[in-house]
Design a protein around this motif. Structure first.
Motif, mmCIF file in Angstrom:
data_model
loop_
_atom_site.group_PDB
_atom_site.id
_atom_site.type_symbol
_atom_site.label_atom_id
_atom_site.label_comp_id
_atom_site.label_asym_id
_atom_site.label_seq_id
_atom_site.Cartn_x
_atom_site.Cartn_y
_atom_site.Cartn_z
ATOM 1 N N LEU A 41 1.171 -1.394 -0.116
ATOM 2 C CA LEU A 41 -0.348 0.005 -0.074
ATOM 3 C C LEU A 41 1.253 1.129 0.070
ATOM 4 C CD1 LEU A 41 -2.801 1.501 0.347
ATOM 5 C CD2 LEU A 41 -2.491 1.254 2.172
ATOM 6 N N LEU A 42 1.915 1.132 0.667
ATOM 7 C CA LEU A 42 2.943 2.778 0.621
ATOM 8 C C LEU A 42 3.905 2.517 -0.507
ATOM 9 C CD1 LEU A 42 3.411 4.390 3.794
ATOM 10 C CD2 LEU A 42 5.780 2.759 3.278
ATOM 11 N N GLY B 160 2.833 1.473 -3.145
ATOM 12 C CA GLY B 160 1.459 2.019 -4.105
ATOM 13 C C GLY B 160 1.044 3.859 -4.530
ATOM 14 N N ALA B 161 1.153 4.335 -2.512
ATOM 15 C CA ALA B 161 0.794 5.095 -2.206
ATOM 16 C C ALA B 161 2.210 6.154 -2.543
ATOM 17 C CB ALA B 161 0.963 5.193 -0.542
ATOM 18 N N THR B 162 3.408 6.570 -2.662
ATOM 19 C CA THR B 162 4.103 6.439 -3.059
ATOM 20 C C THR B 162 4.210 6.392 -4.381
ATOM 21 O OG1 THR B 162 5.368 5.543 -1.400
ATOM 22 C CG2 THR B 162 6.404 6.897 -3.021
ATOM 23 N N ALA C 186 2.133 6.525 -6.894
ATOM 24 C CA ALA C 186 0.912 7.387 -7.179
ATOM 25 C C ALA C 186 1.202 9.077 -7.069
ATOM 26 C CB ALA C 186 -0.538 7.114 -6.512
ATOM 27 N N PHE C 187 1.586 9.689 -5.743
ATOM 28 C CA PHE C 187 2.295 10.429 -5.193
ATOM 29 C C PHE C 187 2.986 11.107 -5.901
ATOM 30 C CE2 PHE C 187 4.553 13.566 -2.151
ATOM 31 C CZ PHE C 187 3.333 14.778 -2.513
ATOM 32 N N ARG C 188 4.073 10.650 -6.197
ATOM 33 C CA ARG C 188 5.376 10.619 -7.507
ATOM 34 C C ARG C 188 4.384 10.598 -8.963
ATOM 35 N NH1 ARG C 188 10.521 8.422 -5.863
ATOM 36 N NH2 ARG C 188 11.547 8.896 -7.658
#
Lengths: 178, 153
Positions: free
Chosen positions: B111-112, B114-116, B118-120
């Motif tokens: 999850l972390l 994926g979130a990183t 997506a954020f970048r």
């Protein structure tokens, strides 16, 4: 910079494919439970022999020589399948073969050994199955290799097959005896 | 009526035969034993607990758990007894230890990651101005003006 990220899905795919490839190995038994007792001393126990036999089986009997301990029952179909291999092994005197008779009727066990032949030097009649639970047995037949110091070195779940003997069990026994 | 009663008796006897085991007299101890049964995997039918399974071995293990509870052993002691024989595999809730970190924390890590990612991606897209439409070129401006005036572009 950007190009490196394109390799991530490829890496994920390779990892996934590798995992699935291992999972598809036809020799892998997904139900086999790794024994918690490998390299542990055999549990302390003393069992009387199967009816009509002279020698019972106790932990003390498993020290001093390499031994094969086979857990069997007369009501167990796969035990009949592996029985000729055990007879053969005992006839060749490669290794001491002992039997633990799991939750069996005394008469039925005695008759099984009379009719099919008795490969065991010693037998232990485990009427209530408690000793077998101490051995971590969860389904008969199971076969253990015990070294000279009385430690469990290998466990085979299910009926023995010629391949298991030739490729894993006999080489291990030779190494332990050497 | 008579037949119904016979059937009921037969069913009760069948049920008793299937579960030939003795329940602890003390309800609190029995409840503790049952909770332990639910936490232990049956090794014969591996997707059931020994509480749910009617396998012979499950019946034996249930009885062993009861005996140890009745003898005053702690929950951890009873579980340890079974684990020493059958390994961590019997625990339906695997313990948190080095070999199971990936199992326990893997989902959070994915999850972390994926979130990183997506954020970048979003941040870079914004920096490159992909969020706002590109300004019109001179050619497009002229065409638009011509259309607005009702001329052929």
């Amino acid at each position: 910079m950007m190009r490196r990220y394109h390799l991530i899905p490829v890496a994920i795919f390779i990892a996934l494919a590798g995992g699935l490839y291992v999972g598809l190995d036809p020799d892998r038994n997904p139900k086999a439970v790794p024994s918690a007792l490998i390299d542990q001393p055999v549990p302390e126990f003393a069992l009387p022999p199967v009816e009509g036999r002279g020698l019972g089986l106790a932990s003390a009997d498993l020290r001093g020589e390499v031994a094969l301990v086979n857990v069997f029952a007369s009501w167990c179909g796969p035990c009949r399948v592996e029985h000729p291999l055990l007879m053969d092994l005992a006839a060749k005197r490669v290794v001491a073969v002992h039997g633990i008779n799991y939750k069996d009727q005394p008469k039925a066990a005695a008759e099984w050994l009379l009719r099919l032949g008795d490969p065991y030097t010693r037998t232990g009649a485990d009427r209530d199955g408690r000793v077998s639970i101490d051995w971590g047995v969860y389904g008969v037949p199971e076969t253990f290799v015990v070294d000279r110091a009385g430690r469990i070195r290998y466990k085979h779940v299910g009926p023995l097959q010629a391949d298991d003997l030739e490729q894993k069990i006999l080489p291990l026994i030779r190494r332990l005896q050497g | 009526m008579m037949r119904a009663r016979c059937l009921a008796l037969v069913l009760v006897l069948l049920a008793a035969g299937a579960r030939a085991e003795t329940v602890l007299p003390d309800p609190a101890s029995e409840a503790r034993a049952v909770e332990l049964h639910k936490s232990l995997r049956c090794l014969v039918c591996q997707n059931q607990s020994i509480h749910d399974s009617n396998a012979d071995l499950a019946v034996d293990l249930r009885q062993i758990v009861r005996e140890r509870v009745a003898a005053g052993e702690s929950d951890a002691g009873v579980v340890d007894y079974v684990v020493r024989r059958y390994g961590d595999f019997v625990l339906l809730r695997p313990p948190v230890k080095a070999s199971t970190y990936l199992l326990w924390f893997g989902p959070a890590l994915i999850l972390l990651a994926g979130a990183t990612a997506a954020f970048r991606f979003l941040r870079r897209a914004r920096a490159a101005g992909l969020g706002a439409p590109a300004p019109l070129s001179d050619q497009e401006r002229r065409t638009l003006a011509a259309l607005r005036d009702g001329r052929e572009p």
